[in-house]
Design a protein around this motif. Structure first.
Motif, PDB file in Angstrom:
ATOM      1  N   UNK A  38       4.582 -55.157  34.166  1.00 43.59           N
ATOM      2  CA  UNK A  38       5.496 -56.288  34.259  1.00 43.59           C
ATOM      3  C   UNK A  38       6.560 -56.210  33.172  1.00 43.59           C
ATOM      4  N   UNK A  39       7.768 -56.571  33.538  1.00 46.06           N
ATOM      5  CA  UNK A  39       8.893 -56.516  32.601  1.00 46.06           C
ATOM      6  C   UNK A  39       8.629 -57.383  31.379  1.00 46.06           C
ATOM      7  N   UNK A  40       8.068 -58.556  31.591  1.00 43.89           N
ATOM      8  CA  UNK A  40       7.804 -59.466  30.463  1.00 43.89           C
ATOM      9  C   UNK A  40       6.866 -58.809  29.438  1.00 43.89           C
ATOM     10  N   UNK A  41       5.821 -58.151  29.915  1.00 48.60           N
ATOM     11  CA  UNK A  41       4.888 -57.487  28.996  1.00 48.60           C
ATOM     12  C   UNK A  41       5.562 -56.330  28.263  1.00 48.60           C
ATOM     13  N   UNK A  43       8.796 -56.121  27.536  1.00 51.37           N
ATOM     14  CA  UNK A  43       9.676 -56.718  26.530  1.00 51.37           C
ATOM     15  C   UNK A  43       8.878 -57.245  25.343  1.00 51.37           C
ATOM     16  N   UNK A  44       7.710 -57.812  25.610  1.00 50.90           N
ATOM     17  CA  UNK A  44       6.853 -58.284  24.515  1.00 50.90           C
ATOM     18  C   UNK A  44       6.421 -57.112  23.643  1.00 50.90           C
ATOM     19  N   UNK A  45       6.025 -56.009  24.280  1.00 48.78           N
ATOM     20  CA  UNK A  45       5.614 -54.824  23.532  1.00 48.78           C
ATOM     21  C   UNK A  45       6.766 -54.288  22.681  1.00 48.78           C
ATOM     22  N   UNK A  46       7.948 -54.174  23.272  1.00 47.59           N
ATOM     23  CA  UNK A  46       9.108 -53.658  22.541  1.00 47.59           C
ATOM     24  C   UNK A  46       9.517 -54.600  21.413  1.00 47.59           C
ATOM     25  N   UNK A  47       9.391 -55.897  21.630  1.00 49.17           N
ATOM     26  CA  UNK A  47       9.723 -56.872  20.592  1.00 49.17           C
ATOM     27  C   UNK A  47       8.760 -56.742  19.416  1.00 49.17           C
ATOM     28  N   UNK A  48       7.484 -56.600  19.709  1.00 48.66           N
ATOM     29  CA  UNK A  48       6.487 -56.422  18.643  1.00 48.66           C
ATOM     30  C   UNK A  48       6.743 -55.115  17.883  1.00 48.66           C
ATOM     31  N   UNK A  49       7.125 -54.068  18.618  1.00 48.94           N
ATOM     32  CA  UNK A  49       7.449 -52.794  17.976  1.00 48.94           C
ATOM     33  C   UNK A  49       8.617 -52.962  17.009  1.00 48.94           C
TER      34      UNK A  49
END
Length: 153
Positions: A38-41, A43-49
């Motif tokens: 999912x795109x949301x997940x 984006x969450x992963x990339x944001x945390x990175x």
């Protein structure tokens, strides 16, 4: 010392290098993982990175002053710390330049050196990966092959 940042593995690697341990590439192993569905997940992963990279900036002084880091290692670490901000700046500049292109607006001359610099900083590490990989792990391949690997990446 326990990792306290969002990039636990990267922070632990920094602690190991700063303590004098040698960290190396292991060519005969692999990691498998599934893509995020999912795109949301994603984006969450990339944001945390990105947040984790920014949190690790606090190690800059210790890395620069460490006798355990060669100049290339210092540059790689600083580049890693700056990546989230460089990506954000590149995104904003790209949107600005695309809007100017679509609307036929003139782009101020002052933006072109910034655009060129961001393009080089965004693309050069990927292009350089090929020759470095060839030198370290495939010395039997030609330099041209290494360069082509970098451009393909």
């Amino acid at each position: 010392m326990a990792a306290r940042r969002l990039l636990e593995d990267y922070e632990l690697g920094l602690h190991m290098r700063l303590a004098g341990y040698r960290v190396t590439h292991v060519a005969d192993t692999w990691v498998t993982q599934k893509a995020l569905p999912y795109t949301r997940r994603f984006l969450t992963q990339r944001t945390r990175w990105a947040q984790g990279n920014i949190q690790c900036v606090r190690y800059t002084g210790r890395i620069v002053g460490s006798r355990h880091y060669k100049a290339a290692g210092v540059l790689e670490s600083l580049y890693t710390f700056c990546q989230p901000l460089a990506h954000l700046a590149t995104l904003v500049l790209t949107v600005f330049l695309l809007v100017a292109l679509v609307t036929g607006s003139a782009v101020p001359v002052a933006f072109w050196p910034l655009a060129l610099t961001l393009a080089v900083l965004s693309i050069a590490p990927f292009v350089l990966w090929g020759p470095v990989y060839r030198r370290e792990f495939a010395p039997d391949r030609s330099r041209l092959t290494g360069l082509l690997w970098g451009f393909a990446l």
